[in-house]
Scaffold this active site. Structure first.
Site, PDB file in Angstrom:
ATOM      1  N   SER A   1      -9.261  34.591  66.029  1.00  0.00           N
ATOM      2  CA  SER A   1      -8.354  35.110  66.567  1.00  0.00           C
ATOM      3  C   SER A   1      -7.403  34.335  67.144  1.00  0.00           C
ATOM      4  O   SER A   1      -6.557  33.613  66.252  1.00  0.00           O
ATOM      5  CB  SER A   1      -8.945  36.293  67.626  1.00  0.00           C
TER       6      SER A   1
ATOM      7  N   LYS B   1      -5.182  31.382  64.947  1.00  0.00           N
ATOM      8  CA  LYS B   1      -3.664  31.140  64.718  1.00  0.00           C
ATOM      9  C   LYS B   1      -3.627  29.524  64.697  1.00  0.00           C
ATOM     10  O   LYS B   1      -2.989  28.794  64.020  1.00  0.00           O
ATOM     11  CB  LYS B   1      -3.101  31.899  65.708  1.00  0.00           C
TER      12      LYS B   1
ATOM     13  N   TRP C   1      -5.808  46.105  64.631  1.00  0.00           N
ATOM     14  CA  TRP C   1      -4.867  45.366  65.482  1.00  0.00           C
ATOM     15  C   TRP C   1      -4.523  44.024  64.498  1.00  0.00           C
ATOM     16  O   TRP C   1      -3.375  43.589  64.989  1.00  0.00           O
ATOM     17  CB  TRP C   1      -5.453  44.947  66.611  1.00  0.00           C
TER      18      TRP C   1
ATOM     19  N   HIS D   1     -13.490  43.397  65.703  1.00  0.00           N
ATOM     20  CA  HIS D   1     -12.968  42.052  66.082  1.00  0.00           C
ATOM     21  C   HIS D   1     -14.096  40.994  66.829  1.00  0.00           C
ATOM     22  O   HIS D   1     -14.409  41.213  68.133  1.00  0.00           O
ATOM     23  CB  HIS D   1     -11.597  42.416  67.059  1.00  0.00           C
TER      24      HIS D   1
HETATM   25  C1  GTR Z   1      -5.406  39.921  71.278  1.00  0.00           C
HETATM   26  C2  GTR Z   1      -4.226  39.620  70.778  1.00  0.00           C
HETATM   27  C3  GTR Z   1      -4.300  39.041  69.196  1.00  0.00           C
HETATM   28  C4  GTR Z   1      -5.698  38.174  69.352  1.00  0.00           C
HETATM   29  C5  GTR Z   1      -6.713  38.558  70.123  1.00  0.00           C
HETATM   30  C6  GTR Z   1      -7.918  37.492  70.529  1.00  0.00           C
HETATM   31  O1  GTR Z   1      -5.473  40.519  72.765  1.00  0.00           O
HETATM   32  O2  GTR Z   1      -3.283  40.488  71.018  1.00  0.00           O
HETATM   33  O3  GTR Z   1      -3.181  38.533  68.930  1.00  0.00           O
HETATM   34  O4  GTR Z   1      -5.304  36.921  69.544  1.00  0.00           O
HETATM   35  O5  GTR Z   1      -6.408  38.878  71.651  1.00  0.00           O
HETATM   36  O6  GTR Z   1      -7.664  36.306  70.627  1.00  0.00           O
HETATM   37  O7  GTR Z   1      -8.956  37.896  70.549  1.00  0.00           O
END
Ligand code: GTR
Length: 395
Positions: free
Chosen positions: A230, A234, A323, A374
């Site tokens: 996540s 990045k 998402w 996620h």
């Molecule tokens: C979320 C964010 C994502 C992602 C995620 C994470 O809230 O919007 O871009 O980075 O967190 O790191 O699990």
């Protein structure tokens, strides 16, 4: 007649399944910037033009518009083993905890590295380095807590070393306090609109771990993989794009400003505006200009993946993680193949995204869409190991 009936049945099935209003219907047409066309309009069809002209041009565009500058100089770096156990994990691994201290002017930052190397290996070992954006208990050096997010036993069993550092050592993941880390070494970054922020600092820290790995004989320095989930995913892509010493990149469910295309603006998914609003401390100030104007960005995320070429890269999605836009992530890694092709690297990516739980391993760029939410799990890591096995050891 039979053919017609079959056709009607298939159509009926697709309608019931809701394919008629599939996600593409929700996507406004967009045009991606051409990865192999320079800013002055020249088509790149030679590796030398890519490496000398287009690649540096793209790195600068990403620095200036998204991730911020990547400061490279510092005065001093030192490594101190602060804890060691030669027979950790019931004798299977050697644990080392190393404080990596970097100094510049009169400031310093310390990255705490946790590293297990397999005792079964007589030679140096390839390693997976995680940028840990979750709780520190996920990388428990005592192994009292075991987490699928960093399944150290499984990785050691697979013949690899496994390492991690926590993002908070480099930049606290907080819009008020992110400056209290690497940015103390580079305060000038805080005064410019293309200055480094938290995600840049995490990637910078990954490169300092590389500096350390270079000095550790237990590590096969040519086989270091960077892993992130996540927001960490990045940072892993940015680290791999910047620092070509990383042999391989694994970016798990990285979504917006990670592996997913920005221009798709798939409705359930995160947008540049959303990410910049909730996490203003992740990317540079210039990036905010694109909140309502994504098409004006001179780059899109397929170009970030392209910067990793010709090195192997593996990205993932999860079926319920809309998402992070699974389809947009697949399209971006697919589009990046243009640069791999320039290097004569064959992609095994299918034209359409593969079904859930169908990993693409035997390919210069790998991908899977895990069934579920996620997260980063043993399923994901299992495929990372298979992908690394394929590239490092051809099996
Ligand atoms: C979320 C964010 C994502 C992602 C995620 C994470 O809230 O919007 O871009 O980075 O967190 O790191 O699990």
């Amino acid at each position: 007649m039979m053919k017609k009936l079959k056709f009607c049945l298939v159509m009926l099935f697709l309608m019931i399944k809701g394919y008629g209003q599939n996600e593409d219907a929700k996507i406004s047409p967009y045009t991606l910037p051409e990865v192999l066309k320079t800013l002055d309009g020249k088509t790149v069809n030679k590796i030398s033009d890519w490496e000398k002209k287009r690649r540096p041009e793209l790195l600068t565009l990403f620095e200036n518009n998204i991730y911020g500058q990547m400061p490279k100089s510092y005065d001093h770096i030192s490594y101190k083993v602060v804890n060691e156990a030669a027979n950790a994990m019931d004798g299977k691994a050697h644990l080392k905890e190393v404080d990596i201290m970097v100094e510049r002017a009169d400031k310093s930052v310390t990255i705490h590295l946790i590293l297990f190397t397999p005792n079964a290996s007589k030679k140096s070992s390839p390693v997976f380095l995680l940028i840990n954006n979750r709780g520190k208990e996920n990388t428990d050096p005592t192994r009292k807590v075991k987490s699928e997010f960093w399944p150290a036993e499984m990785v050691i069993e697979g013949g690899y070393a496994i390492a991690a550092f926590h993002v908070s050592d480099a930049a606290p993941d907080n819009k008020e306090t992110y400056q209290n880390g690497v940015l103390q070494l580079y305060p000038e970054q805080l005064t410019v609109d293309n200055g480094m922020k938290a995600i840049g600092a995490w990637a910078w820290a990954a490169s300092r771990v590389m500096d350390y790995f270079k000095t550790d004989a237990a590590i096969d320095f040519g086989k270091v993989s960077i892993v992130g989930h996540s927001r960490g995913g990045k940072a892993a892509l940015w680290a791999g794009a910047q620092d070509q010493r990383f042999a391989m990149v694994f970016s798990n469910c990285s979504g917006n400003t990670g592996a997913a295309l920005a221009r798709r603006q798939y409705k359930p998914a995160e947008t540049i505006k959303a990410i910049n609003t909730t996490f203003p401390h992740w990317f540079n100030n210039n990036y905010k200009q694109f909140n309502d104007n994504v098409n004006a960005l001179p780059v899109d995320q397929h170009m970030l993946i392209s910067l990793i070429a010709p090195r192997p890269v593996y990205t993932t999605s999860a079926t319920e993680d809309l998402w992070a836009d699974p389809v947009g992530s697949y399209l971006s890694i697919s589009e990046a193949q243009k640069v791999y092709t320039l290097y004569g690297k064959k992609s095994g990516l299918s034209p359409d995204p593969p079904p859930a739980n169908t990993p693409i391993i035997r390919s210069i760029s790998g991908y899977h869409n895990r069934e579920g939410i996620h997260n980063m799990t043993a399923y994901d890591w299992g495929n990372f190991i298979r992908f690394a096995d394929f590239h490092y050891f051809h099996h």
